[in-house]
Write a protein that holds these residues in place. Structure first.
Motif, short mmCIF file in Angstrom:
data_model
loop_
_atom_site.label_atom_id
_atom_site.label_comp_id
_atom_site.label_asym_id
_atom_site.label_seq_id
_atom_site.Cartn_x
_atom_site.Cartn_y
_atom_site.Cartn_z
N ALA A 234 8.13 0.50 -2.37
CA ALA A 234 9.06 1.41 -1.69
C ALA A 234 8.30 2.56 -1.04
CB ALA A 234 10.10 1.94 -2.67
N PHE A 235 7.29 3.07 -1.72
CA PHE A 235 6.48 4.14 -1.14
C PHE A 235 5.77 3.65 0.12
CE2 PHE A 235 2.49 6.28 -0.46
CZ PHE A 235 2.85 7.62 -0.50
N LYS A 236 5.20 2.46 0.07
CA LYS A 236 4.49 1.93 1.23
C LYS A 236 5.41 1.78 2.43
CE LYS A 236 2.95 -2.36 1.15
NZ LYS A 236 2.10 -3.54 0.86
N ARG A 237 6.62 1.27 2.20
CA ARG A 237 7.57 1.13 3.31
C ARG A 237 7.92 2.49 3.91
NH1 ARG A 237 9.78 -2.78 -0.28
NH2 ARG A 237 11.31 -1.26 -1.05
N ALA A 238 8.14 3.48 3.05
CA ALA A 238 8.46 4.82 3.55
C ALA A 238 7.29 5.41 4.31
CB ALA A 238 8.86 5.72 2.38
N ALA A 239 6.07 5.19 3.83
CA ALA A 239 4.89 5.73 4.50
C ALA A 239 4.69 5.09 5.87
CB ALA A 239 3.66 5.51 3.63
N ILE A 240 4.95 3.81 5.99
CA ILE A 240 4.82 3.13 7.29
C ILE A 240 5.84 3.68 8.28
CG2 ILE A 240 5.11 0.92 8.48
CD1 ILE A 240 3.99 -0.39 5.89
N ASN B 41 -6.47 -0.50 -8.25
CA ASN B 41 -5.52 0.53 -8.68
C ASN B 41 -4.79 1.02 -7.43
OD1 ASN B 41 -4.10 2.51 -10.01
ND2 ASN B 41 -5.84 3.92 -10.19
N PRO B 42 -3.99 0.14 -6.80
CA PRO B 42 -3.41 0.45 -5.50
C PRO B 42 -2.44 1.62 -5.50
CG PRO B 42 -2.46 -1.56 -6.39
CD PRO B 42 -3.61 -1.20 -7.29
N ALA B 43 -1.98 2.03 -6.68
CA ALA B 43 -1.07 3.18 -6.73
C ALA B 43 -1.83 4.50 -6.60
CB ALA B 43 -0.27 3.17 -8.03
N LYS B 44 -3.16 4.45 -6.56
CA LYS B 44 -3.97 5.64 -6.31
C LYS B 44 -4.37 5.62 -4.85
CE LYS B 44 -7.89 8.26 -8.10
NZ LYS B 44 -9.00 8.28 -9.11
N ILE B 45 -3.87 6.58 -4.09
CA ILE B 45 -3.95 6.54 -2.63
C ILE B 45 -4.62 7.81 -2.10
CG2 ILE B 45 -2.60 6.48 -0.50
CD1 ILE B 45 -0.50 4.88 -2.05
N ARG B 46 -5.53 7.62 -1.16
CA ARG B 46 -6.10 8.74 -0.42
C ARG B 46 -5.52 8.72 0.99
NH1 ARG B 46 -12.14 10.50 -1.11
NH2 ARG B 46 -11.05 11.40 -2.90
N VAL B 47 -5.03 9.87 1.43
CA VAL B 47 -4.43 10.01 2.75
C VAL B 47 -5.31 10.93 3.59
CG1 VAL B 47 -2.42 10.77 4.05
CG2 VAL B 47 -2.11 9.66 1.82
N ARG C 60 9.12 13.13 2.71
CA ARG C 60 8.80 13.92 1.52
C ARG C 60 9.93 13.83 0.49
NH1 ARG C 60 5.00 18.02 0.40
NH2 ARG C 60 5.09 18.28 -1.86
N ALA C 61 11.17 13.92 0.96
CA ALA C 61 12.31 13.86 0.04
C ALA C 61 12.43 12.48 -0.61
CB ALA C 61 13.59 14.22 0.78
N SER C 62 12.21 11.42 0.18
CA SER C 62 12.42 10.07 -0.34
C SER C 62 11.30 9.63 -1.28
CB SER C 62 12.54 9.07 0.82
OG SER C 62 11.32 8.98 1.53
N THR C 63 10.10 10.24 -1.16
CA THR C 63 8.97 9.81 -1.98
C THR C 63 8.61 10.80 -3.09
OG1 THR C 63 7.37 10.80 -0.43
CG2 THR C 63 7.98 8.48 -0.08
N GLU C 64 9.31 11.91 -3.16
CA GLU C 64 8.97 12.93 -4.16
C GLU C 64 8.98 12.37 -5.57
OE1 GLU C 64 7.65 16.62 -5.27
OE2 GLU C 64 8.14 16.03 -3.21
#
Length: 237
Positions: A48-54, A78-84, A107-111
């Motif tokens: 869900a985070f990946k979809r929101a980020a895209i 460890n794909p849940a550890k992300i560098r942006v 920001r609201a949807s991924t908080e």
């Protein structure tokens, strides 16, 4: 021109010069405003985070000319550890980005999905990139600590290495070197290669071997991470 975004495809070419780096006073060229973020995402909500980020990256590049690039890199294993990595024309473009509806929605949807967040303002040492990035890249990140007394010498050596890599190696898409603003002896790298073979060939080049030999005494700490590109998005032509 309509833009398309894929989790592993760039939006387009970053047509702002081959290299971004701090300019001399005589040049007076603007330097991109760069932000780094290290995120830990709830593994159960990673998709869900990946979809929101895209969606957020697509909207940002479509509607904001001040956004130069948005990259999201996940640690392999460890794909849940992300560098942006975010690049903006200037600090004003970054502040404007934070006020946009698509950023506020992201920001609201991924908080609740984000269990840890560390934000860093970074200063480019050299942001080397080709005019377009590979469609299915191999990515590496590195965190280095440099002897503060030898920091200028290190920056000169790594800038020479990056420039040569971009100029002569077809398989090198980008090498970004950035210093943390509040800790300039800490250097962060994101490296983008066409494939694994391009990365291995890079390590055998004379310019890379020279860099290793020259900088070995300057580096006091090193963390190398194999990563996966979730989003490699740059401003189109």
């Amino acid at each position: 021109m309509a833009m398309k975004l894929n989790t592993l495809l760039p939006l387009g070419a970053l047509m702002l010069g081959l290299f971004f780096h701090p300019a001399s006073p005589a040049q007076e060229k603007p330097m991109p405003f760069v932000r780094l973020a290290d995120l830990q995402i709830d593994p159960a909500q990673f998709d869900a985070f990946k979809r929101a980020a895209i969606r957020h990256a697509e909207a940002s590049l479509r509607h904001e000319p001040g956004v130069l690039a948005l990259h999201a890199i996940a640690e392999k294993g460890n794909p849940a550890k992300i560098r942006v990595l975010e690049m903006y024309v200037d600090a004003a473009a970054y502040e404007a980005h934070r006020r946009t509806p698509h950023f506020q929605q992201f920001r609201a949807s991924t908080e609740a999905m984000t269990t840890a967040r560390a934000l860093f303002e970074a200063v480019p040492v050299l942001l080397g990139t080709k005019s377009s990035l590979p469609p299915n890249p191999v990515v590496r990140t590195a965190d280095l600590e440099i002897d503060p007394a030898r920091l200028d010498a290190y920056k000169a050596a790594v800038s020479e290495e990056i420039e040569a890599s971009i100029r002569v190696e077809p398989g090198v898409g980008a090498i970004y070197a950035m210093a943390l603003k509040d800790a300039p002896h800490q250097i962060r790298f994101i490296e983008i290669y066409a494939d694994e073979n391009a990365y291995l060939l890079h390590r055998e080049t004379p310019h890379f071997k020279k860099y290793l030999e020259v900088t070995q005494p300057m580096i006091t700490g090193r963390k190398l991470v194999e990563a996966t590109a979730l989003i490699v998005a740059t401003q189109p032509r």
